[in-house]
Design an enzyme around this catalytic site. Structure first.
Site, mmCIF file in Angstrom:
data_model
loop_
_atom_site.group_PDB
_atom_site.id
_atom_site.type_symbol
_atom_site.label_atom_id
_atom_site.label_comp_id
_atom_site.label_asym_id
_atom_site.label_seq_id
_atom_site.Cartn_x
_atom_site.Cartn_y
_atom_site.Cartn_z
ATOM 1 N N ARG A 73 0.804 -1.395 -0.039
ATOM 2 C CA ARG A 73 -0.014 -0.063 -0.107
ATOM 3 C C ARG A 73 0.781 1.508 0.082
ATOM 4 O O ARG A 73 0.370 2.309 0.367
ATOM 5 C CB ARG A 73 -1.029 -0.015 1.027
ATOM 6 C CG ARG A 73 -1.989 -0.988 1.090
ATOM 7 C CD ARG A 73 -3.039 -0.959 2.081
ATOM 8 N NE ARG A 73 -4.149 -2.151 2.052
ATOM 9 C CZ ARG A 73 -4.782 -2.477 3.071
ATOM 10 N NH1 ARG A 73 -4.859 -1.723 4.330
ATOM 11 N NH2 ARG A 73 -5.750 -3.265 2.974
ATOM 12 N N ARG B 34 -7.578 10.975 -5.886
ATOM 13 C CA ARG B 34 -8.546 10.193 -5.777
ATOM 14 C C ARG B 34 -9.871 11.092 -5.179
ATOM 15 O O ARG B 34 -11.103 10.287 -5.126
ATOM 16 C CB ARG B 34 -8.285 9.040 -4.632
ATOM 17 C CG ARG B 34 -7.475 7.922 -5.516
ATOM 18 C CD ARG B 34 -8.290 6.889 -6.066
ATOM 19 N NE ARG B 34 -9.820 6.863 -5.834
ATOM 20 C CZ ARG B 34 -9.958 6.039 -4.843
ATOM 21 N NH1 ARG B 34 -9.401 5.365 -4.237
ATOM 22 N NH2 ARG B 34 -11.546 5.943 -4.450
ATOM 23 N N TYR C 85 -14.694 -12.842 -0.087
ATOM 24 C CA TYR C 85 -15.670 -11.626 -0.668
ATOM 25 C C TYR C 85 -16.934 -11.968 -1.105
ATOM 26 O O TYR C 85 -17.815 -11.498 -0.982
ATOM 27 C CB TYR C 85 -14.606 -10.706 -1.261
ATOM 28 C CG TYR C 85 -13.837 -9.719 -0.527
ATOM 29 C CD1 TYR C 85 -14.183 -8.783 0.448
ATOM 30 C CD2 TYR C 85 -12.427 -9.993 -0.780
ATOM 31 C CE1 TYR C 85 -13.344 -8.020 1.124
ATOM 32 C CE2 TYR C 85 -11.616 -9.252 -0.100
ATOM 33 C CZ TYR C 85 -12.106 -8.208 1.069
ATOM 34 O OH TYR C 85 -11.081 -7.363 1.693
ATOM 35 N N ASP D 246 -6.672 -3.079 -7.577
ATOM 36 C CA ASP D 246 -7.405 -3.988 -6.353
ATOM 37 C C ASP D 246 -7.478 -5.277 -6.490
ATOM 38 O O ASP D 246 -7.886 -5.623 -7.850
ATOM 39 C CB ASP D 246 -8.747 -3.221 -6.102
ATOM 40 C CG ASP D 246 -9.551 -3.593 -4.823
ATOM 41 O OD1 ASP D 246 -9.109 -3.121 -3.801
ATOM 42 O OD2 ASP D 246 -10.146 -4.769 -4.564
ATOM 43 N N ARG E 35 -2.984 5.547 0.377
ATOM 44 C CA ARG E 35 -3.666 6.630 1.330
ATOM 45 C C ARG E 35 -2.824 7.562 2.136
ATOM 46 O O ARG E 35 -3.221 8.434 2.603
ATOM 47 C CB ARG E 35 -4.795 5.808 2.330
ATOM 48 C CG ARG E 35 -5.796 4.986 1.344
ATOM 49 C CD ARG E 35 -6.409 3.922 2.301
ATOM 50 N NE ARG E 35 -5.614 2.842 2.923
ATOM 51 C CZ ARG E 35 -5.980 2.002 3.631
ATOM 52 N NH1 ARG E 35 -7.278 2.141 4.146
ATOM 53 N NH2 ARG E 35 -5.077 1.111 4.171
#
Length: 365
Positions: A43, A56, A167, A92, A47
């Site tokens: 990552r 984003r 998921y 992703d 973020r």
């Protein structure tokens, strides 16, 4: 003479000097000595970076993964800022299953949400095989990135069948994976059909990235730590092996990573990766004994340590480098992804420190 898809030709297994295939990162993955311990962060493209948040702010996650110009820019940001030894493709894990026809979205603050969770054999049949045309935006982004990165290797990635299945069965993120395990235990044939289909999709997705020029791939099994070793071997290992084993002749190192997998490290090492990622719970020297002497390791600074005072960070970096030296190859990384509240300057300082300490050690050795 064999062809190395990282861009450098290889003879007798040794890459020619120069290029991504001879980078410190790829050398460590292949358990070869290099000028320093390579470092990148899971990552790292994301973020914690203000430049990422700016991009984003008005672009949904899935859309950003499907726009090659955005993927290229976001992937390059941590390379420019931190000087890491490898870039990882911004994407992703649900991108390929969305391309395979699954109706899903990545909801801010929640994560992937599936419109119709998997319950039956007919649901599994709706997950169709994918081709390069289905993920042409990934192919284009990788080719752009390889041209931009030069000698810096690019890591491709995908989600492992178990984590993707979780998921799809749960309908979204889960702390207990109760529905996933209920299906796994209650209808083993359906479970294996689902994971087999997901292994095919994942393998195709990774092959697209490799053919476009990535220098390595990482298979994320983020939620495998929810299982016992016996269940992992029965319900998961065959499908992860199908993915990693399907890339044995692809010419790039394969990394396998999961969270909470201390008791699974030996089994995960059997799945076919060249490098096993280790979360922060297991010291790297202990992990090496569990994985075996024929694998490199990756990890494993606790991401929360980066929020501590710098002397604490320094001490932990030194500890991990010392413990990682027990392995035949070590790629410095975190034990999971960079936290959003991490100061980017600390990441930059960690990269410089890892390079300084490991270069000094190499000189002394």
């Amino acid at each position: 003479m064999t062809t190395d898809t990282t861009g450098s030709a290889a003879r007798d297994g040794e890459p020619r000097p120069g290029g991504p295939a001879d980078s410190p990162f790829v050398r460590a993955c292949r358990r070869r000595p290099g000028p320093h311990t390579p470092v990148w962060f899971m990552r790292q493209a994301g973020r914690s970076l203000p430049e990422y948040r700016e991009i984003r702010a008005t672009v949904p996650m899935l859309e950003s993964c499907r726009r090659p110009e955005l993927v290229t820019e976001i992937t390059l940001q941590p390379v420019r800022r931190h000087g890491v030894d490898a870039a990882i493709l911004f994407s992703d894990i649900v991108v390929p299953v969305a391309a395979a026809g699954v109706d899903l979205d990545i909801v801010p603050g929640t994560g992937p949400v599936v419109a119709e969770p998997i319950r039956t054999a007919a649901d599994v049949q709706r997950i169709r095989p994918i081709t390069r045309d289905d993920v042409s935006y990934v192919d284009e982004a990788v080719r752009q990135l390889v041209a931009e990165l030069g000698d810096t290797p690019l890591i491709g990635f995908a989600g492992a069948p178990f984590t993707l299945a979780s998921y799809l069965v749960e309908g979204g993120p889960s702390r207990t994976h109760a529905k996933t395990k209920a299906l796994m235990y209650g209808d083993e044939a359906l479970w294996h059909a689902l994971c087999g289909r997901l292994a095919e999709v994942t393998l195709a997705f990774l092959r697209v990235q490799i053919e476009a020029g990535v220098s390595a791939v990482q298979l994320f099994d983020s939620w495998a730590g929810a299982l016992s070793e016996a269940d992992y071997r029965r319900y998961v290992l065959p499908h992860s092996t199908a993915v990693l084993g399907g890339l044995v002749h692809a010419g790039v190192p394969r990394i396998h990573f999961g969270v909470g997998t201390a008791e699974l490290l030996g089994a995960m090492g059997e799945a076919g990766a060249d490098v096993v990622g280790v979360d922060w719970r297991t010291p790297l020297d202990v992990a090496t004994r569990r994985i075996g002497p024929d694998k490199a390791v990756q990890g494993n600074l606790d991401p929360t340590v980066l929020l501590a005072p710098w002397p604490v960070v320094q001490a932990e970096v030194r500890r991990i480098l010392k413990q990682g030296s027990a392995a035949p190859g070590h790629v410095f990384n975190l034990g999971h992804g960079v936290l959003p509240e991490t100061d980017p300057e600390v990441l930059t300082r960690v990269v410089a420190l890892v390079h300084e300490l490991s270069s000094r050690r190499a000189d002394q050795g």
